[in-house]
Design an enzyme around this catalytic site. Sequence first.
Site, short mmCIF file in Angstrom:
data_model
loop_
_atom_site.label_atom_id
_atom_site.label_comp_id
_atom_site.label_asym_id
_atom_site.label_seq_id
_atom_site.Cartn_x
_atom_site.Cartn_y
_atom_site.Cartn_z
N TYR A 179 97.08 -49.90 -20.31
CA TYR A 179 96.13 -49.01 -21.94
C TYR A 179 95.09 -49.22 -22.21
CZ TYR A 179 100.47 -49.28 -24.59
OH TYR A 179 101.81 -48.51 -25.37
N GLU A 195 106.64 -52.70 -26.58
CA GLU A 195 107.61 -52.65 -25.09
C GLU A 195 108.01 -54.25 -24.22
OE1 GLU A 195 104.08 -50.41 -24.31
OE2 GLU A 195 104.68 -49.16 -25.64
#
Length: 399
Positions: free
Chosen positions: A98, A140
């Site tokens: 990310y 996640e």
Amino acid sequence: MLSESSRPIIESTLQTIAERINDITVIFYRKMFEYHPELMDGMFSRADQAEGIQPRALAGSVPVFASYILANPDSYPDEMLARIAHKHASLGVTADQYEIVYKYLFAAIAENLGDACTPEIAEAWTEVYWLMADVLVKIEKGLYDGQKNDVIHSNFKLVSRKEAGTSVLDMIFEPADSTVMSDAVAGQYVTVIVKTEDGLRQPRQYTLLPSAQNQRRIAVKQNEDGEVSPMLHKLEVGDIIEISNPYGDVVLGGYSDQDSQPLYLFSAGIGIVPMVAFLAELKKNHSKRSVVAVHADSSSEAWPLREEYLKLVAELDDAKAISFLKDGEGDFQGEVRVESLDMPRLASVYMCGPLSYMQSVRSALVQQGIPGRNIQYEIFGPDQWILRATRRSMRGNRV
């Protein structure tokens, strides 16, 4: 929750970012893959990149998320985030990636906006990005922690392959190493990775079919212009490929046999796969629920997994199959006509098939009075439809 200092900035710039996101996306991916070519190996689909589908879905989710939290300050678009998180987990996305996406996405925004990208604007959109990213990372992590192993993709050996319709192969894989297999829920998918002719590992998602214990079973329809499905069709018994743990949020959970809502399963072509999984799950649980399985195809010969599908329907206590075949050999000829089914308004609906098919069926269902919240779908490839659906759900609710 978005800070009060960022809210007016996001409100005033949202339309500009949304309008420019396709141009921003081009810059973003060009920069990211230039410096991180390893991300194309086993994670990003080269075909989807070429078509622009995956880029628009990924980058486009950020302004959609921003729009949602402006309209709903105390909540997040859970369905959209869950859909993204499951797909990310099947690909093995990690928290540190990310940071990579942030770096190149925001460099692309700055380049596209030029001098208009003030520090205040950059800071406000950074807040939006990390609000979304932090939620996804948490979801996640939960998905990873729920598996029986910590391996992203493990080796599986092809043990059976047989034809299951025009250009469709029914393929069964078993573990090729000692990795413990995680349990799958009917309707979930796995990411399958094959090595292409130039050596690049390419991922695709396939919904799991009912199988024996310690097996993964999928149906692969060959796309002659595709990159992965022709490679899978060339596999011989004994060949080894990589397969992920099962993921996916389009499952039958949340309903019980005590629920009076009848279940309608709409499929077209290879979209029949999750419906076979659902029917097998209902049979396994001795379901008494009313089920109507509606399938559309060109002919009975082209109809994938036809015998298994019809057998499962026949073995349920209260189920029937209805077919719409273009060659006229089905119960109805031509395209699916929802109005001919006399559906109750409180029916629960699952759909899978080409996007155009699902768009047409969903529109007809809504016109017949079926609430949108009762309609779930599985889509092949990056899901841009849920982004549009999330936007639609916010209309009339803007602050």
